[in-house]
Write a protein that holds these residues in place. Structure first.
Motif, short mmCIF file in Angstrom:
data_model
loop_
_atom_site.label_atom_id
_atom_site.label_comp_id
_atom_site.label_asym_id
_atom_site.label_seq_id
_atom_site.Cartn_x
_atom_site.Cartn_y
_atom_site.Cartn_z
N LEU A 278 0.87 -1.18 0.00
CA LEU A 278 0.00 0.00 0.00
C LEU A 278 0.91 1.23 0.00
O LEU A 278 1.80 1.32 0.84
CB LEU A 278 -0.84 -0.05 1.28
N ASP A 279 0.72 2.15 -0.96
CA ASP A 279 1.60 3.34 -0.96
C ASP A 279 1.04 4.42 -0.03
O ASP A 279 -0.02 4.24 0.58
CB ASP A 279 1.84 3.84 -2.39
N GLY A 280 1.76 5.55 0.02
CA GLY A 280 1.41 6.63 0.95
C GLY A 280 0.01 7.18 0.71
O GLY A 280 -0.62 7.72 1.63
N ASP A 281 -0.49 7.04 -0.53
CA ASP A 281 -1.83 7.54 -0.83
C ASP A 281 -2.91 6.50 -0.60
O ASP A 281 -4.07 6.70 -0.99
CB ASP A 281 -1.90 8.00 -2.30
N GLY A 282 -2.51 5.37 -0.05
CA GLY A 282 -3.51 4.33 0.23
C GLY A 282 -3.88 3.54 -1.02
O GLY A 282 -4.93 2.90 -1.06
N VAL A 283 -3.01 3.58 -2.04
CA VAL A 283 -3.29 2.83 -3.27
C VAL A 283 -2.53 1.50 -3.24
O VAL A 283 -1.35 1.46 -2.89
CB VAL A 283 -2.87 3.65 -4.52
N GLY A 284 -3.22 0.44 -3.63
CA GLY A 284 -2.60 -0.89 -3.61
C GLY A 284 -1.76 -1.14 -4.85
O GLY A 284 -2.13 -0.75 -5.96
N HIS A 285 -0.61 -1.81 -4.68
CA HIS A 285 0.23 -2.22 -5.81
C HIS A 285 0.63 -3.68 -5.63
O HIS A 285 0.60 -4.21 -4.51
CB HIS A 285 1.49 -1.35 -5.89
N PHE A 286 1.02 -4.30 -6.74
CA PHE A 286 1.37 -5.73 -6.71
C PHE A 286 2.63 -5.94 -7.52
O PHE A 286 2.64 -6.70 -8.49
CB PHE A 286 0.21 -6.56 -7.31
N TYR A 287 3.71 -5.25 -7.14
CA TYR A 287 4.93 -5.30 -7.95
C TYR A 287 5.45 -6.73 -8.03
O TYR A 287 5.56 -7.43 -7.02
CB TYR A 287 5.99 -4.36 -7.37
N GLY A 288 5.77 -7.14 -9.25
CA GLY A 288 6.35 -8.48 -9.46
C GLY A 288 5.36 -9.62 -9.31
O GLY A 288 5.75 -10.77 -9.19
N HIS A 289 4.05 -9.30 -9.38
CA HIS A 289 3.09 -10.39 -9.10
C HIS A 289 3.08 -11.45 -10.18
O HIS A 289 2.81 -12.63 -9.88
CB HIS A 289 1.68 -9.83 -8.87
N ALA A 290 3.41 -11.08 -11.43
CA ALA A 290 3.35 -12.09 -12.50
C ALA A 290 4.36 -13.21 -12.22
O ALA A 290 4.07 -14.39 -12.42
CB ALA A 290 3.62 -11.45 -13.86
N LYS A 291 5.52 -12.80 -11.71
CA LYS A 291 6.56 -13.79 -11.41
C LYS A 291 6.11 -14.71 -10.26
O LYS A 291 6.27 -15.93 -10.32
CB LYS A 291 7.84 -13.05 -11.02
N VAL A 292 5.58 -14.09 -9.23
CA VAL A 292 5.13 -14.88 -8.08
C VAL A 292 3.95 -15.78 -8.48
O VAL A 292 3.90 -16.95 -8.10
CB VAL A 292 4.74 -13.95 -6.90
N SER A 293 3.03 -15.25 -9.29
CA SER A 293 1.92 -16.07 -9.78
C SER A 293 2.46 -17.30 -10.51
O SER A 293 1.97 -18.41 -10.33
CB SER A 293 1.04 -15.29 -10.75
N GLY A 294 3.47 -17.08 -11.34
CA GLY A 294 4.06 -18.18 -12.11
C GLY A 294 4.65 -19.24 -11.19
O GLY A 294 4.43 -20.44 -11.40
N ARG A 295 5.37 -18.80 -10.18
CA ARG A 295 5.99 -19.76 -9.24
C ARG A 295 4.92 -20.57 -8.53
O ARG A 295 5.01 -21.79 -8.38
CB ARG A 295 6.81 -19.01 -8.20
N MET A 296 3.88 -19.87 -8.08
CA MET A 296 2.81 -20.57 -7.35
C MET A 296 2.07 -21.53 -8.28
O MET A 296 1.79 -22.67 -7.93
CB MET A 296 1.83 -19.56 -6.74
N ALA A 297 1.75 -21.04 -9.48
CA ALA A 297 1.00 -21.87 -10.43
C ALA A 297 1.81 -23.11 -10.79
O ALA A 297 1.24 -24.21 -10.94
CB ALA A 297 0.67 -21.07 -11.70
N GLU A 298 3.12 -22.97 -10.88
CA GLU A 298 3.94 -24.14 -11.22
C GLU A 298 3.75 -25.24 -10.17
O GLU A 298 3.52 -26.41 -10.49
CB GLU A 298 5.41 -23.75 -11.34
N GLY A 299 3.81 -24.85 -8.90
CA GLY A 299 3.62 -25.82 -7.82
C GLY A 299 2.23 -26.45 -7.88
O GLY A 299 2.06 -27.66 -7.70
N MET A 300 1.23 -25.64 -8.17
CA MET A 300 -0.15 -26.14 -8.20
C MET A 300 -0.37 -27.13 -9.34
O MET A 300 -1.02 -28.16 -9.18
CB MET A 300 -1.11 -24.95 -8.35
#
Ligand code: ATP
Ligand code: MG
Length: 438
Positions: A278-300
């Motif tokens: 969450l940044d200073g303005d209260g906005v959500g971000h998901f930096y690098g999520h594609a990579k993490v999604s890939g790692r998780m999906a691989e295990g699944m």
């Protein structure tokens, strides 16, 4: 009602002529009553397996005698003929301890999972439907035969089959059936991963898959607990109007029903809860999520023993989903080089769906995708070069120039990269000249 195909009619006739009862049963009856074309026709009969073998002679193969199944070969394909049977006790939530044959059709129908799957159709068009499957189909309801709680405890795979039939046939789960599915869901943990995977692939194809998954994330969570944090996860970002789970389901239902594509859409953002900031303005971000999604999906995907090709394609789509859409000739040629035409088309479909599943004000990306797609069509029409197969120079040409061993492959790769990047024309003379000079 659609007619029983000729080869199946012949089988029913042969068995009846030999003094036995014989019926079409299960999925094929359900499918024709709901206006679908059955994929295969199963026959059930009062004849014992050895009697079936005797009736068909060399045309019959004892493929599953333990369960009473004989495969009859016909010019139009093989048909499974199974003796009426009753299942014995289930001790492991998977398989009956033993099966016994019976001469009663009703007893055989009673062992089947859902009312819509427990109907039999005879040669003359007579329907045997002791559990009201036809009415359930007409009313759009999926209901267990007998006590749902007991039926799911006998065989927990039925829980996922229930979701699959609801997703494919657009049926509503009858409330006791749905409640028993949820109550017994942990038993799915005892089911072989391969069998779960097969049902899941069929479910992904369903036109109502999103609705069914949305209602039952807890069942999916038994074998894929990674999905659970997505449910109700507020993205805190103006681009999104849904939580991660509902966004993923919306994307999943906005792509064509190819299982790899549906699966990639379902899992493309699965790394979001883990990468949330969450940044200073209260906005959500998901930096690098594609990579993490890939790692998780691989295990699944490995856990459920998806075939390697399926897994690799899903992982490539997830890895690329967050990149900019290529909108230049060079960008599209590079994407073609790395993904090939078929997969690039899947990626564009995924990007389209991902964007359609965002907040209405941010759906302008469709125009960018249109542009990328138009370039793709033009490049394909122009026979643009994006693979070694299309390169105007082959390995032999380089051998003739005196190159040897791995240098040949390396030179071909370099040439292809230069052609794809527009630095060299895909012309033999120019390419050979480049190799000679470098
Ligand atoms: P499809 O072939 O379209 O996947 P289907 O209904 O024919 O669907 P099959 O797995 O081929 O499904 O099974 C044929 C029939 O056997 C079903 O219609 C059902 O009557 C019965 N059946 C299959 N699996 C089970 C099970 N796990 N428990 C009870 N009955 C089952
Ligand atoms: Mg079938």
């Amino acid at each position: 009602m659609a007619a029983i195909p000729g080869n199946v009619r012949e089988i029913l006739k042969t068995l009846e002529a030999a003094g036995y009862e014989a019926w079409c049963v299960g999925g094929c009856v359900r499918d024709i009553l709901s206006g679908r074309t059955p994929e295969d026709w199963d026959v059930t009969t009062s004849a014992l397996p050895e009697e079936v073998l005797a009736a068909f002679g060399a045309g019959a193969l004892p493929t599953g005698l333990k369960h009473g199944t004989v495969t009859v070969r016909t010019a139009a394909g093989a048909v499974e003929v199974t003796t009426y049977r009753v299942d014995g006790d289930y001790r492991d939530h998977r398989h009956p301890e033993n099966v016994t044959f019976t001469r009663s059709l009703e007893e055989d129908l009673a062992r089947r999972d859902f009312t819509v799957n427990a109907m039999a159709l005879g040669l003359g068009g007579e329907l045997r439907d002791p559990f009201g499957g036809r009415r359930d189909l007409e009313q759009g309801v999926l209901r267990c035969v007998g006590d749902p709680d007991r039926r799911f405890q006998e065989d927990a795979l039925r829980i996922l089959r229930g979701m699959r039939f609801a997703a494919v046939l657009g049926l509503e789960l009858q409330c006791e059936t749905a409640a028993a599915m949820e109550k017994n869901r942990a038993l799915l943990g005892e089911i072989a991963p391969e069998r779960i995977q097969i049902e899941l692939v069929k479910l992904f194809r369903g036109a109502w898959a999103g609705r069914v998954l949305e209602a039952h994330p807890g069942i999916v969570g038994v074998f894929w607990p990674e999905v659970l944090p997505m449910v109700d996860f507020d993205q805190r970002n103006v681009h999104h109007c849904c939580d991660v789970w509902r966004h993923s389901l919306a994307a999943m239902m906005a792509v064509p029903p190819a299982p790899e594509l549906r699966c990639a859409a379902l899992l493309h953002d699965i790394g979001k809860p883990d990468t949330f900031t969450l940044d200073g303005d209260g906005v959500g971000h998901f930096y690098g999520h594609a990579k993490v999604s890939g790692r998780m999906a691989e295990g699944m995907l490995r856990r459920l023993r998806f075939p390697n090709e399926f897994r690799e394609r899903v992982l490539r789509l997830i890895a690329w989903h967050d990149r900019d859409i290529p909108r230049t000739d060079k960008g599209v040629r590079r994407a073609l080089r790395l993904l090939g035409e078929e997969e690039l088309r899947l990626l564009l479909a995924l990007k389209r769906a991902d964007n359609l599943a965002q907040a209405p004000a941010y759906r302008g990306r469709q125009l960018e995708i249109d542009k990328g797609e138009a370039i793709l069509e033009r490049l394909l029409a122009e026979d643009a070069c994006f693979s070694l197969k299309q390169l105007a120079v082959k390995g032999n040409d380089l051998l003739a120039l005196g190159l040897r061993g791995p240098a040949v492959g390396r030179a071909l790769e370099t040439l292809l990269n230069k052609v794809v990047d527009g630095e060299l024309p895909n012309e033999r003379e120019a390419l050979l000249e480049f190799v000679t000079k470098s």
